[in-house]
Every structure is written in C-alpha cells, then in structure tokens.
Motif scaffolding. Structure first.
Motif, short mmCIF file in Angstrom:
data_model
loop_
_atom_site.label_atom_id
_atom_site.label_comp_id
_atom_site.label_asym_id
_atom_site.label_seq_id
_atom_site.Cartn_x
_atom_site.Cartn_y
_atom_site.Cartn_z
N LYS A 1 65.74 48.18 30.56
CA LYS A 1 65.04 49.32 31.19
C LYS A 1 65.43 50.62 30.51
O LYS A 1 66.64 50.90 30.36
CB LYS A 1 65.40 49.40 32.67
N ARG B 1 61.33 53.81 45.33
CA ARG B 1 60.42 53.28 44.33
C ARG B 1 60.80 51.85 44.00
O ARG B 1 61.97 51.54 43.84
CB ARG B 1 60.52 54.10 43.04
N PHE B 2 59.80 50.99 43.83
CA PHE B 2 60.09 49.60 43.49
C PHE B 2 60.60 49.47 42.06
O PHE B 2 61.43 48.61 41.76
CB PHE B 2 58.82 48.75 43.67
N ASP B 3 60.12 50.35 41.17
CA ASP B 3 60.43 50.15 39.75
C ASP B 3 61.65 50.95 39.28
O ASP B 3 61.83 51.17 38.09
CB ASP B 3 59.21 50.53 38.91
N ARG B 4 62.48 51.37 40.21
CA ARG B 4 63.70 52.09 39.82
C ARG B 4 64.87 51.61 40.67
O ARG B 4 65.57 52.40 41.27
CB ARG B 4 63.52 53.60 40.06
N GLY C 1 62.88 42.83 38.51
CA GLY C 1 62.96 43.89 37.50
C GLY C 1 64.05 44.88 37.83
O GLY C 1 63.97 46.07 37.51
N ALA C 2 65.09 44.38 38.49
CA ALA C 2 66.18 45.25 38.96
C ALA C 2 67.45 44.85 38.24
O ALA C 2 68.11 43.88 38.61
CB ALA C 2 66.35 45.10 40.47
N PRO D 1 58.78 40.02 44.87
CA PRO D 1 58.62 41.32 44.21
C PRO D 1 57.25 41.94 44.47
O PRO D 1 57.14 43.16 44.61
CB PRO D 1 58.79 41.00 42.73
N GLN D 2 56.22 41.11 44.57
CA GLN D 2 54.88 41.65 44.85
C GLN D 2 54.84 42.35 46.20
O GLN D 2 54.27 43.43 46.35
CB GLN D 2 53.84 40.52 44.88
N GLN E 1 56.78 45.61 46.03
CA GLN E 1 56.07 46.65 45.28
C GLN E 1 54.91 47.23 46.09
O GLN E 1 54.75 48.45 46.18
CB GLN E 1 55.54 46.06 43.97
N SER F 1 56.13 49.38 48.90
CA SER F 1 56.66 50.64 48.41
C SER F 1 55.51 51.62 48.12
O SER F 1 55.58 52.81 48.45
CB SER F 1 57.51 50.36 47.17
N GLU F 2 54.43 51.11 47.58
CA GLU F 2 53.27 51.97 47.29
C GLU F 2 52.61 52.44 48.59
O GLU F 2 52.20 53.60 48.71
CB GLU F 2 52.26 51.21 46.43
#
Lengths: 262, 964
Positions: free
Chosen positions: B269, B705-708, B744-745, B833-834, B837, B840-841
């Motif tokens: 990342k 945030r899911f991606d952080r 992705g963590a 994860p889906q 995510q 989170s959105e």
C-alpha cells in the motif's frame, strides 16, 4: 480592536495546555504557553498578558497533594507578580489542576485579600479518578467568566475534586458572598447525589470565584467542549454549528471582558 | 546547623474521611479477614535536613499537610487508646527504589528556602484496629499493603525504617570462562546468570569466543542474552517450521516473514510509510502528517506487581511512538486485558499468584495513573475473563502517535554523540527482557522481584515535552527508547550498522553502587537515547535543562562495527555488531495442528430466551466495562469524537474510538480491536480471522474508510516448543496472511509474548488459551459523518447486513450452557470485505443513523445494546434475518456469533437509497425502532422469544463489573 494576550502556564506534569491554548484562540486571544521556570526567572513576563490560565494536568505528579507543589512555587516565587497582575484588573482562570493550585495558594476563594486556605480539594467520595459529563448551574452573577443563569454541560476528569470547607463559617461566607461560581446539578437544574455531584463537593460547588469576580477556578474542563463533536452524544443532537459549544462561554467572556476594559 | 532526621506524619483530621484507610479496610475484607474494624492511614515523610524546629513546623503546616482536612505531627504518632488491639505497619520503599514524591518534596523545600536537605523519603503508615493473627497480618501485608518486589514493611510502632543509603561501587572486571565448558557447564552458566539462553545459543557463543581467542566478560554475555532474548528477536516466530495441519504438510523458512509480513509486502500500500522496521508502524494521515501505532504486552511484570507492571507497560509503549522515526507525539492509548474470573474463591488461587480481582484493580489503576498523568487519552480497549489467565494475566497496552511526514526516519551517523535523556538509571528492571521470555513458577515472586520496573509518568511527560521541542528544532538525528534490555538494546540497535562506544560511568544513576553491567542492562524507565551532532549539543542540552530534564552524553557512534563498553576508561566489553545482531542461530521447529472432533452444541428448544439474553449480558466478558473506562481520562488533548461510552445516557458501548488529532482539520483516526480467545481451542485459524473481521467491523461501524485500515498483531501463547501449542500459533499466523490480503488491510507492526505458562507448586501447569489481539487503525475522512451504536429515533428501520449461520462453537450461549464443541464462526473472505466496503460508503453518504456489529452474544445482545444505549425499544422479527440453510432454531438465530454482520438503523427517507447500496449482499430488514422501552423479538413462527424491559437489560449489563 485590542489584542487580548493570554498566557497558559506550563509546568512538569501539566497536560491540558495545548487544548486550552486552542480554546483561547477560538475566543480571539493571542496565546503563549510559558513554563513556570521562565516565570520564576523573570516574573515580569506576566506584565505582557491580561489573562493567566492555569490549565489541567498533574503538576509535579500531584505529589503531596493535587496542585500543592506548583502552588508552593507560585507562593514563593510569583506572589508579588500575581498580586500586581490582579491589581491591574486582569483575569486568572484555573481549570482542574489549575483550580487545585489556586485553592492551595489561597487565591480562591481569597477571603480578606487571600493567602489563607479556607477550602481544599481532596479525594472524590468514590475514591477514584472519574471522567464523566456534568451539568453546571451558575451560582453567582458577579463572575466575569460566566453568563449568569446559563446552565452548561462539561466533562470532569479528576480524582481529587471534592471541595471541602475548613468550617461552617467559611462555607457560609461562600454562600452569602456569591463565591460559588458553579454548582453541579442535573439536566433539569436540580441538585442530586452521585453522579449529579460527581465527587461529593460541599454544597455541590464545582467552581469558585473571588471577591472581584476576576478569578475563576473550576473542576470541569471547558476547553474540552469547544466544538460540538466533543459532546458525549453529539450524534443524537440537531447541531447548529454556528452556536458555540458550552465551554466557549468561559473563554469568550474572558476575552470580551479584557477588550472592554483594556 | 547540623543535619537531623525529621519525621512527619500526616493524617486525616477527625471528621474528615480517611479515604486511603477505608480503601485498605475494604481490600482487607475482600481478602477474607473480617476481624479488622478500622484502618487509620498516615503519610510519613522522613527528611534529613539542617533546618530548625520553627522551619520544621512551617514544612508541616505549609507543605506536607492540607490544613483544611489534615493534621500533622513531628515524630511518631501513638496508637489510639482503648481496648481495641492495634497493629502498626509501615511500608517503606526498598533501598534504591525511585521515590517521586520525595523528589517533589525536595524541590518544594528548596522553593521554601531550605538550605541543606540531604535526603527525603516517604512511607505509608497503617494502624490496623482489631484482633489479628500473625498469619492474617502477613497475608494482609502480602496481599493488600505492600508489594514485596519494591517495598519493605516495618512492623510495630518503634521499629526503625530501613536505611536508604547504598555503598559505592568499585570496578571489578568479571570474566566468565566459557571456552572450556562442556554442555552441562554451558547450561549451568546460562541458568546461574539468568541468561535464559539455551544450549545451542550458548554453544554459538562458545564458538565465537573460541574463534576470537578469549573469554567473555559478564557484560558481553548479558548483552548477548538481552539481544537474543525471545522478547527482543522473536526467535520462535522467525524460525523455520515444518507444519503438519491435519495431515497436510506446510514448510516455512521464516514463519513471520511468510505470513504476517508477506501480506503487507504483497499488498504494498502506498500509504504505508514504515512497517515492521521501527518501534511502531507508520501510515499516512494527511499530506503533512503520519500516524504510528504500537501495541505491546507487559504480562509477566503485571502478574508480580499489577500496578507497577501495568503502569510501566503503558509507559513503555508510549515511548515506542516517541522513539519512532524522529519521534511522534502520543495522542491515544489503548488497553486490552485478560484476567482470571473476579469471583474466583481465594482457596482456588494457586500459590504465588495474586487474586484476579487484585490483579485487575492493580492493572487498571496502573494504566489509569500513568496514562492520565501523561495527558494521553485512553480511548479503546477490551477485557476478557477466563481462569486459564489466572496465573498469567495478559496486559496489552497500545499507543497511537502523530508524526510529521518528514520526520518518519532516523539517520544515526559515525561521529554522532550518544545522549541518554530522561530518567536516571537504577537497579530496577534488571533482566526484564530475559525474564519475560520464560515461563513463571510459584517462586517467581521472590526470584524476579528485581525484574519489575518502577514508573514515573511525570519524568516521561517532561522528557516528551522537551524532546518534541528538540525534534522540531532539528537538533537530533535519531531516537529510540530504552525498553527491554535497557541501554544495551537501545545503543546496540541504533549503532548496529556503525559501531558504538560507551563510557558507562557517565550514565546518571539514581543511587550509587551499580556495577557497569547493571548500568548497561537496567530497564529503568523513562529513558530515551538520541544521536546528536556535536555542533548541536549545546543547543539541545539547553532545551532539556530549561525544563529540568536530564540529558547526558555517554558515548559516540563509531565506524568500526564494534560495540565497545568502558568504565572509567577500562574496557569492560567489546562485541562485533555483526555477531550481536546476526550471530544467533536459526531455529527449525515442528508444529502440529489437529482439528478437534467435538460434537455440535445442542440447545433444547424453548419458548423464551429472555433469561439467556440477560445471563449473557451479565457475563463478565460482555458486561459493561464502565467501571474501568471512567477511571481513564479519555478526553484529554481535546480530540475526542467517538468516546468509549456514548448514547442517550453516555453509557452505550462504542464499537471503536475516533479522535480528531488536529484542531484545524476534520480528518480523524479510528481505533479498534478484535480478539476471541473463546474460539481458539476449537479453531485458531478462524479465531484469528474472526479477530481481524471484528477489528475491521468495529472501525467500519463508526465511519472509518474501508481502504485505509492497518492492523497490528499481538500473539500471546504458551510454550511453543510443544508442537501442538506452536501448531495453533501457526494456524493463526496463516489466518493473518489470508485476512490481511482479503481486507486489503496490511499489518504494520506486531509483537509476541510466548511461554505464558505457570507451573504450580504441585507441578501442574496452567497454560493460557491461544490469544491473538488484533488492533486496527483507520482513517475517517470527515469526523462529522461518524455514527454511533445507540438507536436514534422511533420509526426508523433496522437492517441487518451479513449472513447468520449455525456457528455456535465458542459462543456465549454455548459457554452459558457448558457446551464446549462445535463450529466456530468463519469469515467468508470474499463476502466480508464487500460488506465492510459498502457499509463504509453508505455511512460516508450519510445513509446510516446508527450502526453496531454483532459479536459476543450474537444478534440478541447487539440489539439489546443498541436499544438501551439509545433509550428506545425495538420490535424485531427474525423472518427478516438472512440465514444459512442449517440455521433454523431461534437459539441459533439469536445467539450465533457469525462474523461480518452489522445492524444498521436507517430513516424512512433513506430506506431506498440504503437498500440499493446493499443490493446483492445478504441483508434484511429485521425490525423497527419504537418509543416503548422494550426489546421484543419474534421468531419465524411469530412467537415472542425475547421480551424484555430496557431497564432490566441495562441493569444486567451494567452491574457485574461495578467493582467499587
């Protein structure tokens, strides 16, 4: 417009200095944080400021008793400078540990010109440190830091916040003379046992002022509620971002007072 | 004037509460002694000074005593007259133990104008009124009044306190011949010197000294033992492994690198700034700033001295971010504890072990006092209870720091001066690193008392204040903390690529008498080591001196790749850096895992599960931790956004904490954890995945945030030389790889603590359950969009997202009914994860009013918590619950602890938008928020299977852990 200069006192173990600085800046003051060692070297430094804030923390680890060692330093090194500061009509605010210091120097409630300790702050009745939110009802209308009659909601975070009077006479003088700046109440404004009064303070007193109304010492932390997302159930509230959070009252009033008088 | 010993006693005035006396009385009763009627407490000050009686009176009146509520006397108080028998006990610090109050008194005496003050000591005096047998007295001393590791009790009103003075040290160079030892001799040497090095390691060292043709000195062996300890190098987790998992064989040449690290590497990342290389992991926060996070354990010390062990645990981990890059500012603490059950009868506590209640109270007080004094909010944590932790409590302390992006790396160079900053060095904490790497026995209390460190938060706070000034002025080039292994580890690591020389006599000491080796390996707290360019020395020393912080040059970095140690000019040790850091032999280990075959739990069908829900809410693991949380300052620094307790009455359990670290930005940091020791006995792989899923869920619930999302691992296991025990760890490590990849963590930092076992007097072994703590840190784009778990408004809809399966293994319902087997909750690595995510959105888009994850106690417990936190009722219907085919019974649907499930409150206006967001995910409308304060759940047949008043639910949840 006059620039209002505020000084936030630092010392070993003081730990609320940055957020206190931030609150004062939000209120419009120009702020410096200064270590007690610098003031001991040069007490005249105080002359450049109109507001002195003793912030929260654990000065010198609260060794011996909360605020005691810092109070001892002020008494032995800054007594004259503080007196001059007050005689010029300036403001002193002590928050939490700062309140403990002001009590232990005798500046609060400061009967007969100060110097005597007629009150103390000691261990909470619960016997432990507590972080919780409390409602505060102004108990006087002659303290420049507060809006008379306006009830506010603030957090406390202390282990030694129980106000104790030396004797009945001292308590009576506080009651009669309007020295009790805030009292712990419930949401509706009524007194009550723990947790309404979170530490067992006599007469539910949370804050004291002196005879001039220009010194305020309080156990709760106004600097921790200067924006709405600090409220413990802000996600339930309909928030108007324009309306200042309760803690700002203390700082805004102080800055306004200086602007009007200097 | 001559110097005289003045003795002051300060006690509560008649009519004022003797808080300490009463607290001690309560503790005495709690440990089973009922004959004591009253305890009178006095603080004792012993001051050796040249002042006169008049001045002494002033000292008593103005400084030591609070004239409003206390009295003082000079000399000794007598016991109160009367028929009641009295026992006088005075607790003094052992010679050499730091006494911070004494230091403050000394400062204050100087402020008052005292001239010669030679020494100040403090003590605590207790007068116990009531009949007391000698046996009970000794028990009270041991269990309530004093910590044998650091304190000494003087009995009787006339007894003399121990002398504080220590002898000076005279250099005596000690060589420990090793070259000619046989195997037995090597093992004996290791044991006698408490090196905790095994035969192979001793042989490696022997080979080295044979090669260089001389014998080692004691300081060299100690340095090797520290550097090679499990605590410092993680030799078990880095070993090569032959792993037999239910017959399938795996091979790892370095377990950690091929599981936990590998996920991070593969994820690669761009927002990871520094991982697994510094004292804490570092990720991006915003354009200018980064966040670092580290979690450590302090288990062994906390078992011996709960208060001091936990305090130095938090104190130590705070120094990790402070010692990361060029130093971060600590902004939040976390704490996770595992204890034995607080209601364990005293006679079931093994010898040499403190009662779980005493451990818990001490640990909480330790974290409280250190964290609060540092002015760092303690914002997130968890507590687990299981009697396998009775002799090995686990104390995980974490710290999050904020650091400028351009200060994330250190650059020590040849010629830089080695400067030690902060506290002085004493004999405390000697052998902490090696001690914590071994198992414990009932005799540990006596043998390892010196391994306990003594903390002083104010020393650390002063050091922090000045270090940040020096950092911002660019006055040092590298920094690290003195943690395990003391100066030995700090200097050894910082100079690993360069070489270093140290003059040990220059290290400031708390008291005289320390040998050169003790100075080098002491784990005295509150010390950092920095590398300073000679031209910056004057400027940096000025910063420290201005705020009374001690800083001393003790050596310099060289270019000879050697570690050279001197004392008064005499070389006492020299090691090649290469051998020190790379010389340790590589291990290969065997690991085995056999999935246990245990029957699925069976629950008789019932009409109502209200009683089960109440019992689960009041089980120690689920019950409110408010008693602990409120003792921590969680709001200092003014950044709190999501506090640990939120809701209509400020008492609902938040899923994660959110802080806003910068006053002028709305970006936030979310902090959470996940851990499930209950699942580990059955399936450590799914246990670890569950921990990851739970930590992620908790972050998502508050609006991260899911991606952080970045993760930290803390493995606490038993003795991994047993292939079965190691096998469960390997399974968990495999799950870390799979989980991190799926979400992705990346993992950014970690730590392990092995050998958490206790050998009782009769030889029985108590082994902790496999325990993996996953800590997680996430970024919140705009804190104003955060949500909490308390229900907000009647009329809103309640959705559940995620699938409920028949996964009762390790669940609270199973525990309640004494069922041990079954399928533990799995994580669907594709779906989980889906869900996270999309949710989170949805939260970022403002579609969610409240959100809470289903974890311990399943759906029913989560609904109850949301309801009583919001003071609003729920009408729920299990027909809306997405379930797997086999999840048929109400018991399973209510109490299964399936992962990846979220309960979400949505307003009618957002109903469609939210439903659209969740399209193709398992989700369903499970109920509605109502005004009436009841939780009512109907099953598939419309039977009312849960029907409870919110006050009853809340009381069941709030009361069990109110320890007073």
């Amino acid at each position: 417009m006059t620039t209002v200069h505020a000084v936030v006192l630092r010392a070993a173990g003081i730990n609320c200095d940055l957020e206190t600085q931030h609150a004062l800046e939000l209120a419009g003051a120009a702020v410096q944080r200064i270590h007690i060692n610098r003031l001991k070297e040069n007490p005249a430094l105080l002359d450049g400021f109109q507001i002195l804030v003793l912030p929260g923390g654990f000065s010198y680890g609260d060794d011996v008793a909360a605020g005691k060692i810092l109070a001892n330093q002020i008494l032995h090194h800054l007594r004259d400078a503080m007196r001059t500061f007050l005689e010029k009509g300036k403001l002193i605010l002590g928050i939490c540990n700062g309140f403990q210091v002001l009590i232990k120097t005798g500046l609060l409630p400061g009967f007969n010109g100060g110097g005597q300790t007629s009150f103390t702050l000691t261990d909470n009745d619960s016997g432990r440190f507590e972080d919780r939110w409390v409602y505060l009802q102004p108990g006087t209308d002659r303290c420049v830091f507060l809006d008379p009659g306006r009830r506010i909601y603030l957090p406390i975070a202390h282990g030694e916040g129980k106000l104790v009077a030396k004797d009945a006479a001292a308590l009576e003088q506080v009651r009669q003379g309007g020295y009790a700046a805030f009292r712990y109440v419930d949401a509706a404004g009524n007194p009550g046992p723990f947790p309404v009064n979170p530490n067992g303070s006599v007469d539910d007193i949370a804050a004291l002022t002196d005879s001039t109304g220009r010194i305020l010492g309080l156990m709760p932390h106004p600097e921790r509620f200067v924006r709405w997302t600090q409220h413990p159930h802000w996600t339930r509230l309909k928030i108007n971002e324009q309306e200042p959070a309760d803690g700002m009252m203390i700082f805004t009033n102080a800055v306004r007072y200086i602007r009007e008088h200097f | 004037m001559t110097v005289k010993l003045w003795r002051f006693e300060v006690s509560s005035k008649p009519g004022f509460r003797d808080v300490h006396g009463q607290a001690v009385l309560a503790d005495i009763r709690e440990c089973g002694v009922s004959s004591i009627q009253e305890v009178i407490f006095a603080k004792v000050y012993l001051i050796e000074a040249d002042f006169d009686e008049v001045f002494a009176q002033r000292v008593g009146q103005e400084l030591l005593c609070d004239p409003v509520c206390q009295d003082f006397l000079i000399g000794r108080s007598t016991v109160p007259a009367g028929p009641m028998p009295a026992c006088v006990l005075e607790v003094h610090l052992k010679s050499g133990v730091t006494d911070p109050v004494a230091e403050s008194v000394l400062l204050a005496l100087r402020d008052m104008g005292a001239q010669t003050v030679e020494h100040v000591r403090t003590a605590r005096k207790y007068i116990l009124l009531g009949a007391l047998t000698e046996k009970d007295r000794d028990r009270i001393i041991r269990r309530v009044l004093a910590n044998d590791c650091i304190e000494e009790v003087v009995i009787g009103s006339d007894a003399e306190p121990p002398s504080p003075h220590t002898r000076p040290y005279e250099l005596r160079l000690i060589e420990l011949p090793i070259r000619d030892l046989d195997e037995e001799g090597l093992v004996r040497l290791s044991r006698e010197r408490d090196l905790f090095l095994n035969l192979r390691e001793m042989q490696t060292i022997q080979d080295y000294y044979r090669r260089i043709g001389r014998e080692p000195t004691d300081i060299e062996l100690e340095t090797l033992a520290q550097t090679w300890s499990e605590h410092c190098v993680h030799k078990t987790l880095k070993s090569s492994v032959e792993f037999d998992c239910d017959g399938q064989v795996f091979h790892f040449s370095n377990l950690l690198k091929e599981t936990v690290f590998k996920a991070t590497q593969e994820l690669s990342k761009p927002w990871c700034i520094s991982v697994f290389s510094d004292n804490a992991g570092v990720i991006e926060f915003d354009e200018d700033t980064a966040v670092c996070f580290k979690v450590e354990t302090h288990n062994h010390p906390s078992a011996l001295d709960p208060y001091g062990g936990a305090a130095t645990g938090i104190g130590g981990v705070i120094r990790d971010p402070m010692g990361t890059g060029l130093g971060a500012k600590p902004i939040a603490n976390t704490d996770v504890f595992c204890f034995g059950l607080p209601n364990t009868p005293h006679d079931q506590v093994p010898k040499g072990v403190l009662h779980p209640r005493r451990i818990m109270k001490g640990v909480v007080a330790g974290v409280r006092d250190y964290g609060n004094r540092m002015g760092i909010p303690t914002v997130n944590g968890a507590v687990y209870f299981d009697n396998r932790y009775i002799a090995n409590p686990l104390v995980f302390c974490g710290n999050v720091g904020l650091i400028p992006r351009d200060k994330c790396f250190k650059h020590p160079q040849t010629g830089h001066l080695i400067v030690v900053v902060g506290g002085r060095t004493g004999r405390d904490g000697i052998h902490g690193a090696t001690f914590s790497s071994g198992e414990m026995t009932h005799q540990h209390e006596e043998i390892f008392s010196h391994a306990v460190q003594i903390g002083n938060a104010i020393t650390e706070k002063k050091m922090l204040d000045t270090l940040l000034q020096a950092r911002d002025a660019g006055l040092y080039e590298a920094i690290t903390d003195c943690g395990a292994g003391g100066l030995s580890s700090a200097v050894g690591e910082m100079g690993a690529e360069l070489g270093a020389e140290v003059d040990l006599e220059k290290v400031p000491l708390k008291y005289q008498g320390l040998s050169y080796t003790e100075i080098w390996i002491s784990e005295a707290q509150e010390r950092m080591v920095i590398a300073v360019k000679p031209e910056n020395l004057e400027a940096i020393l000025k910063i420290f001196a201005a705020e009374d912080v001690e800083a001393t040059v003790i050596g310099r970095f060289t270019d000879d790749k050697k570690l050279t140690l001197r004392y008064n000019g005499v070389q006492v040790g020299q090691l090649e850096m290469d051998f020190l850091h790379e010389g340790i032999c590589k291990y290969s280990r065997k690991a085995v895992w056999r999935t246990p075959c245990l029957p699925e739990p069976q629950f008789p069908s019932k009409d109502s599960y209200t009683e089960d829900l109440l019992a689960i809410l009041s089980s120690y693991n689920v019950a409110s931790k408010e008693w602990i949380i409120r003792q921590y300052d969680h709001e200092v620094q003014g950044g709190s956004v999501i506090k640990p307790l939120m809701g209509a009455a400020n008492d609902g359990p938040s899923d994660a904490a959110v802080i806003r670290p910068k006053y002028h930005s709305n970006r936030g940091i979310a902090i959470a954890c996940g851990m499930n020791p209950c699942y580990g006995d059955l399936d450590p792989y799914q246990m670890a995945l569950s921990g990851i899923d739970e930590a992620v869920r908790n972050l998502i619930c508050v609006g991260a945030r899911f991606d952080r999302i970045a993760l930290l691992d803390n493995f606490c296991w038993g003795d991994c030389s047993r292939p079965q025990t190691f096998g469960s760890l390997v399974r968990a490590a495999q799950a870390c790889y799979d989980g991190a990849k799926a979400f992705g963590a990346p993992f950014i930092s970690g730590k392990d603590s092995l050998n958490n076992e206790f050998v009782c007097e009769d030889g029985t072994r108590i082994i902790i359950p496999p325990t993996l703590l996953i800590s997680a840190v996430g970024i919140v784009e705009d804190i104003r969009k955060c949500v909490t778990m308390d229900l907000k408004e009647p009329g809103n809809f309640l959705f559940i997202v995620g699938l409920t399966r028949k996964e009762m293994g390790g669940s609270h319902l199973s525990r309640l009914h004494g069922q041990t087997g079954g399928t533990v909750p799995k994580v669907d690595l594709n779906l989980a994860p889906q869900i996270a995510q999309r949710l989170s959105e949805a939260i970022a888009d403002g579609l969610v009013r409240s959100c809470h994850d289903c974890s311990e106690g399943g759906l029913a417990a989560a609904l109850a918590e949301m309801a009583f936190a919001g003071g609003l009722g729920i009408q729920a219907d299990l027909r809306g619950l997405p379930i797997s085919q086999d999840c048929r019974t109400a018991a399973e649907q209510l109490f299964s602890e399936s992962n990846s499930r979220y309960l979400v409150e949505v307003t009618p206006a957002c109903y469609h938008a939210f439903a659209k967001r969740m399209l193709n995910l398992p989700f369903g409308q499970i109920g509605e928020v109502v005004e009436q304060p009841r939780l009512q759940i109907r099953d598939a047949h419309q039977r009312l299977v849960i029907d409870a008043d919110l006050d009853a639910l809340k009381a069941a949840w709030k009361n069990p852990l109110s320890l007073g």
